[in-house]
Design a protein around this motif. Structure first.
Motif, PDB file in Angstrom:
ATOM      1  N   LEU A   1       0.901  -1.059   0.015  1.00  0.00           N
ATOM      2  CA  LEU A   1      -0.031   0.086  -0.009  1.00  0.00           C
ATOM      3  C   LEU A   1       0.862   1.161   0.217  1.00  0.00           C
ATOM      4  O   LEU A   1       0.457   2.287  -0.796  1.00  0.00           O
ATOM      5  N   ALA A   2       1.724   1.169   0.839  1.00  0.00           N
ATOM      6  CA  ALA A   2       2.791   2.526   1.050  1.00  0.00           C
ATOM      7  C   ALA A   2       3.599   2.565  -0.480  1.00  0.00           C
ATOM      8  O   ALA A   2       3.569   3.730  -1.202  1.00  0.00           O
TER       9      ALA A   2
ATOM     10  N   GLU B   1       2.716  10.644  -3.211  1.00  0.00           N
ATOM     11  CA  GLU B   1       2.092  10.821  -1.954  1.00  0.00           C
ATOM     12  C   GLU B   1       2.867  10.414  -0.884  1.00  0.00           C
ATOM     13  O   GLU B   1       2.671   9.358  -0.204  1.00  0.00           O
ATOM     14  N   LEU B   2       4.104  10.918  -0.630  1.00  0.00           N
ATOM     15  CA  LEU B   2       5.137  10.674   0.533  1.00  0.00           C
ATOM     16  C   LEU B   2       4.519  10.297   1.777  1.00  0.00           C
ATOM     17  O   LEU B   2       4.940   9.578   2.546  1.00  0.00           O
ATOM     18  N   GLU B   3       3.743  11.614   2.119  1.00  0.00           N
ATOM     19  CA  GLU B   3       3.056  11.643   3.732  1.00  0.00           C
ATOM     20  C   GLU B   3       2.233  10.195   3.792  1.00  0.00           C
ATOM     21  O   GLU B   3       2.273   9.821   4.825  1.00  0.00           O
TER      22      GLU B   3
ATOM     23  N   THR C   1       2.798   7.346   6.426  1.00  0.00           N
ATOM     24  CA  THR C   1       1.754   7.155   7.694  1.00  0.00           C
ATOM     25  C   THR C   1       1.545   5.517   7.647  1.00  0.00           C
ATOM     26  O   THR C   1       1.123   4.957   8.597  1.00  0.00           O
ATOM     27  N   HIS C   2       1.121   4.990   6.376  1.00  0.00           N
ATOM     28  CA  HIS C   2       1.075   3.492   6.349  1.00  0.00           C
ATOM     29  C   HIS C   2       1.999   2.619   6.996  1.00  0.00           C
ATOM     30  O   HIS C   2       1.892   1.571   7.387  1.00  0.00           O
TER      31      HIS C   2
ATOM     32  N   ILE D   1      11.462   6.916   2.461  1.00  0.00           N
ATOM     33  CA  ILE D   1      10.577   7.962   2.203  1.00  0.00           C
ATOM     34  C   ILE D   1      10.879   9.202   3.121  1.00  0.00           C
ATOM     35  O   ILE D   1      10.586  10.388   2.653  1.00  0.00           O
ATOM     36  N   LEU D   2      11.441   8.903   4.279  1.00  0.00           N
ATOM     37  CA  LEU D   2      11.704   9.946   5.132  1.00  0.00           C
ATOM     38  C   LEU D   2      12.792  10.667   4.520  1.00  0.00           C
ATOM     39  O   LEU D   2      13.018  11.933   4.766  1.00  0.00           O
TER      40      LEU D   2
END
Length: 315
Positions: free
Chosen positions: A232-233, A241-243, A247-248, A269-270
């Protein structure tokens, strides 16, 4: 980019084996479940060679897709084979934005779907092994009192066939069975590996919204699966959609669904968002998790350390 290697990790983890069965009634309980006939399943009578389009239109209609066999024939019927291939039925279901899940070739998988109210497309050989007569039909119920399955089959809306007779013809069709559901629903007999294959295939057709719903449903069914969370991430990451992707993955960690892949991809991602300290921390945790992809995790850590150093030097 090493985030992409995280996506490769998924494909290495989703393959599931299929066990064949030798007993005709293997999986049939001594006392068959009281499976009621599924209500609301459309009927498309067919007396031609188009049982494939008719069967797929039946389950698509049940799942909420308004279609007819005539609309499906051009994409399904193979004239030289005088019929439709299983792979084409699966592909067309996905094209219609539905999760197409091929069941394990066992009777209990079919029964579980019927009990859950899911009609099942089945492939039968109504002839002999040396002279096959292939036929698609849709299982819609089981009458335990008469020991009969109920099918949408050819011109018959409620074709009844003895359990043993059905299983014999289904065996000759190599026990192929398909459930087609809206992407927010998980097949009753689903296992994580096969489900992930189905959801990945849906995403690969470009049905991103449907795939997102499928991944979310999968996480609800298997909350401790890190693979579902990474998938999903990965979908959110592919859309920039990095944020949401962050989150996921963090939610997966909160649920206890940690793995090296979760930490590794979260590190990237970070880093993409300039959160270098947290990114390095996640990368170090991925390496500490180890496993068969430890070298890839180490490469992520080395690369991010180098990039973080270069950023610091330029600031």
């Amino acid at each position: 980019m090493l985030w992409r290697s995280g996506a490769i990790l998924i494909s290495l983890l989703v393959l599931a084996g299929c066990a064949s069965t030798s007993s005709l009634r293997d999986g049939m309980p001594e006392e068959p479940p009281a499976v009621e006939e599924i209500a609301g399943v459309p009927f498309h009578p067919d007396e031609t060679l188009y049982c494939g389009p008719a069967s797929l239109a039946t389950v698509l209609g049940w799942s909420g897709v308004d279609t007819t066999p005539e609309e499906l024939i051009p994409s399904l019927h193979v004239p030289e084979r005088s019929g439709s291939l299983q792979s084409e039925l699966v592909a067309q279901a996905r094209h219609q934005g539905r999760l197409a899940y091929v069941l394990r070739p066992r009777t209990e998988a079919v029964l579980a779907e019927l009990e859950a109210g899911h009609p099942v497309v089945v492939l039968q050989n109504l002839g002999l092994a040396i002279a096959p007569r292939w036929h698609y039909a849709v299982l819609v119920g089981l009458d335990p009192e008469t020991d009969e399955f109920i099918l949408r089959s050819g011109p018959h809306e409620r074709h009844r066939t003895a359990v043993n007779t059905f299983l014999r013809t289904w065996n000759r069709g190599e026990r192929w069975a398909l459930v087609v559901v809206e992407p927010g629903r998980v097949p009753a007999s689903a296992d994580p590996g096969r489900y992930m294959e189905a959801a990945h295939a849906l995403e690969a057709t470009g049905q991103q919204e449907a795939a997102e719903q499928a991944w979310q449903a999968g996480i609800s069914r298997w909350p401790l699966s890190p693979q579902m969370a990474v998938a999903l991430a990965n979908l959110h990451f592919s859309r920039g959609e990095l944020e949401e992707a962050e989150t996921h993955l963090k939610q997966a960690l909160d649920r206890g669904a940690a793995s090296g892949a979760v930490y590794n991809n979260l590190a990237w991602i970070l880093a993409e968002q300039g959160q270098w300290s947290s990114a390095l921390d996640m990368a170090e945790r991925a390496v500490a998790k180890g496993g068969p992809h430890r070298n890839q995790f180490q490469q992520t850590l080395d690369t991010l350390r180098e990039q973080a150093g270069d950023r610091a030097a330029n600031d």
